[in-house]
Structure formats: structure tokens, C-alpha cells
Design a protein around this motif. Structure first.
Motif, short mmCIF file in Angstrom:
data_model
loop_
_atom_site.label_atom_id
_atom_site.label_comp_id
_atom_site.label_asym_id
_atom_site.label_seq_id
_atom_site.Cartn_x
_atom_site.Cartn_y
_atom_site.Cartn_z
N GLY A 148 0.88 -1.31 0.03
CA GLY A 148 -0.09 0.08 -0.06
C GLY A 148 0.72 1.21 -0.17
O GLY A 148 1.98 1.36 0.20
N PRO A 149 0.19 2.51 -0.01
CA PRO A 149 0.97 3.71 0.06
C PRO A 149 1.45 4.01 1.20
O PRO A 149 0.90 3.58 1.93
CB PRO A 149 -0.06 4.66 -0.59
N ILE A 201 -7.97 7.10 1.75
CA ILE A 201 -7.05 6.12 1.46
C ILE A 201 -6.22 5.79 2.63
O ILE A 201 -5.81 4.77 2.86
CB ILE A 201 -6.37 6.77 0.13
N SER A 253 -5.36 2.28 4.25
CA SER A 253 -3.82 1.90 4.31
C SER A 253 -3.48 1.51 5.75
O SER A 253 -2.93 0.73 6.02
CB SER A 253 -3.09 2.80 3.72
N LEU A 300 2.10 5.88 4.56
CA LEU A 300 1.05 6.66 5.56
C LEU A 300 1.53 8.10 5.68
O LEU A 300 0.50 8.80 5.73
CB LEU A 300 1.04 5.83 6.70
N ARG A 332 -2.28 -2.06 7.37
CA ARG A 332 -0.94 -1.94 8.29
C ARG A 332 -0.98 -2.59 9.50
O ARG A 332 -0.41 -3.36 10.01
CB ARG A 332 -0.53 -0.47 8.10
#
Length: 236
Positions: free
Chosen positions: A13-14, A78, A82, A16, A86
Motif C-alpha cells: 500500500g501507499p 485512502i 492503508s 502513510l 498496516r
């Protein structure tokens, strides 16, 4: 360790931190634009004529501010997703991550709808219907002010509680998050108790700053124990 297991331990994922920064920056930009362009905003329950006159007199900065706030709603959603991923990766198997995801998505959607309502009012206020304008303005306040604060409180609580228990971040930071989260949940009373509206900027700005710090401190993975370090308790 196989190639598959190595891939499975890479954070997905992107990142944070940048998401939290973008969300907070757009939020600040929207508020600064609104204050610079209008000077001040009427109270949510001000007379209908005053609310309608404010929208009519400051249509452009209100539309720009609403656009920036809408932009902040997207990375917030998003970020919530995310963070949830996590936390699962960190082995958090309690309701906290789901509560945080629910709160973050709710805050994102409520802010998005609020900004669209605000943009719509500023794009075509009817001087002959100040009551309708004021009603829509109060709806925007309820969605993007109170609703957003309640959702943000749940997002922060969903991060802070597991982080405090599992020591995923400094405990003082987790406790501060719990204070902000509590303010967010209590803020719903501001719909009937005007003095409690002071909690709304506390959650919006304090919560946004807290998310930035928490996003950078939340570890990407929990350290795996060395299998060679076996204790007596493990063998019992």
C-alpha cells in the motif's frame, strides 16, 4: 526464507506519512482560503438572511475552499484503508482496526458530501429563499463539522488503542490520540450545546497533526523473533 515469504513481509500500500501530510495540507489550505476570502463565517445557527448574504457575497472563495476540502477527503479515505491494512499486517486482531476503518471512511465520505453541498450553495444562492440556503448551510456544517469530527475520532481511537496496548508507538502519543478521539465523540453534543463547537477545530486540526506523527511512527511490520532464541516458556 523463500522469495514468497520475503515478498509477503514487504509493507504493501501507499506510505502513510505522505497521505497524512497531503490530507492535512489540503485541510489547512481550504480553511486559510475561506478565512482570507471571507474574513469570517457566520455561526451555524445564525439568522437565515445573514447566512444567505454571506454565501452570496463570497461565492468564489467559498467554492475554492470547498474544492480544497473535497481534495482532503480523498487521501483521508485512502489513509484509513492503508492504516487498516498496516494494522492487520502488524497482527492486530481486535476490533480497533475495523472501528478505525469505519471512522475514517465515514469522515471521508461525510466531508466529501459536505463540500459538495457547500459548493452547490455558493454556486447558485437564491436571494428569495434565505431559509433554504441556511438549511443547506446547516446540513453542510452537520456533515463536514460534527459528522467529520465523530468519524475522525473513531479513526484516531482505532489507531491509538491498539498502539497503546501493543506499544506500537510512544504511549504518550497514543494517550494524546485517545484525548483527541474522546473530543471527537463528544463533539456530537455541539448540535445542541453551542459552546462545544470549540471541539470541532480541536479534532480537525489536532487530529490531523496527530495522524501525521502516528503515520510516520507506526511500524511497517512487527519484528520477527529469531527461531534460534527459544525460551523455557516457549518449550513448556
Amino acid at each position: 526464507m523463500t522469495e514468497y515469504s520475503q515478498r509477503s513481509r514487504r509493507p504493501g500500500g501507499p506510505p502513510l506519512g505522505p497521505l497524512a501530510i497531503v490530507t492535512f495540507a489540503l485541510t489547512i489550505a481550504g480553511v486559510v482560503t475561506l478565512l482570507a476570502g471571507t474574513g469570517s463565517a457566520p455561526a451555524p445557527f445564525a439568522p437565515a438572511a445573514d447566512v444567505a448574504a454571506w454565501y452570496a457575497a463570497h461565492a468564489l472563495p467559498i467554492r475554492i475552499a470547498a474544492t480544497l476540502q473535497l481534495g482532503a477527503a480523498v487521501p483521508l479515505g485512502i489513509l484509513a484503508a492503508s492504516v487498516y491494512a498496516r494494522q492487520l499486517r502488524l497482527g492486530v486482531r481486535v476490533p480497533g482496526p475495523v472501528i478505525g476503518l469505519y471512522g475514517g471512511i465515514a469522515a471521508s465520505l461525510l466531508l466529501l458530501v459536505s463540500t459538495l453541498v457547500t459548493w452547490s450553495i455558493a454556486s447558485g444562492t437564491d436571494p428569495a429563499d434565505p431559509g433554504g440556503t441556511a438549511a443547506l448551510g446547516r446540513l453542510a456544517f452537520g456533515l463536514g463539522g460534527v459528522g467529520y469530527a465523530v468519524g475522525m475520532g473513531l479513526l484516531i481511537a482505532g489507531i491509538a488503542v491498539p498502539a497503546y496496548i501493543l506499544r506500537l508507538m510512544p504511549r504518550w502519543l497514543a494517550l494524546l490520540g485517545l484525548v483527541i478521539a474522546a473530543a471527537g465523540e463528544v463533539s456530537f453534543l455541539s448540535l445542541v450545546l453551542d459552546p462545544l463547537q470549540i471541539l470541532l477545530p480541536v479534532v480537525r486540526f489536532g487530529g490531523g497533526a496527530w495522524l501525521i506523527v502516528a503515520a510516520f511512527l507506526l511500524p511497517p511490520d512487527r519484528p520477527r523473533r529469531d527461531p534460534r532464541l527459544v525460551t523455557t516458556e516457549d518449550l513448556s
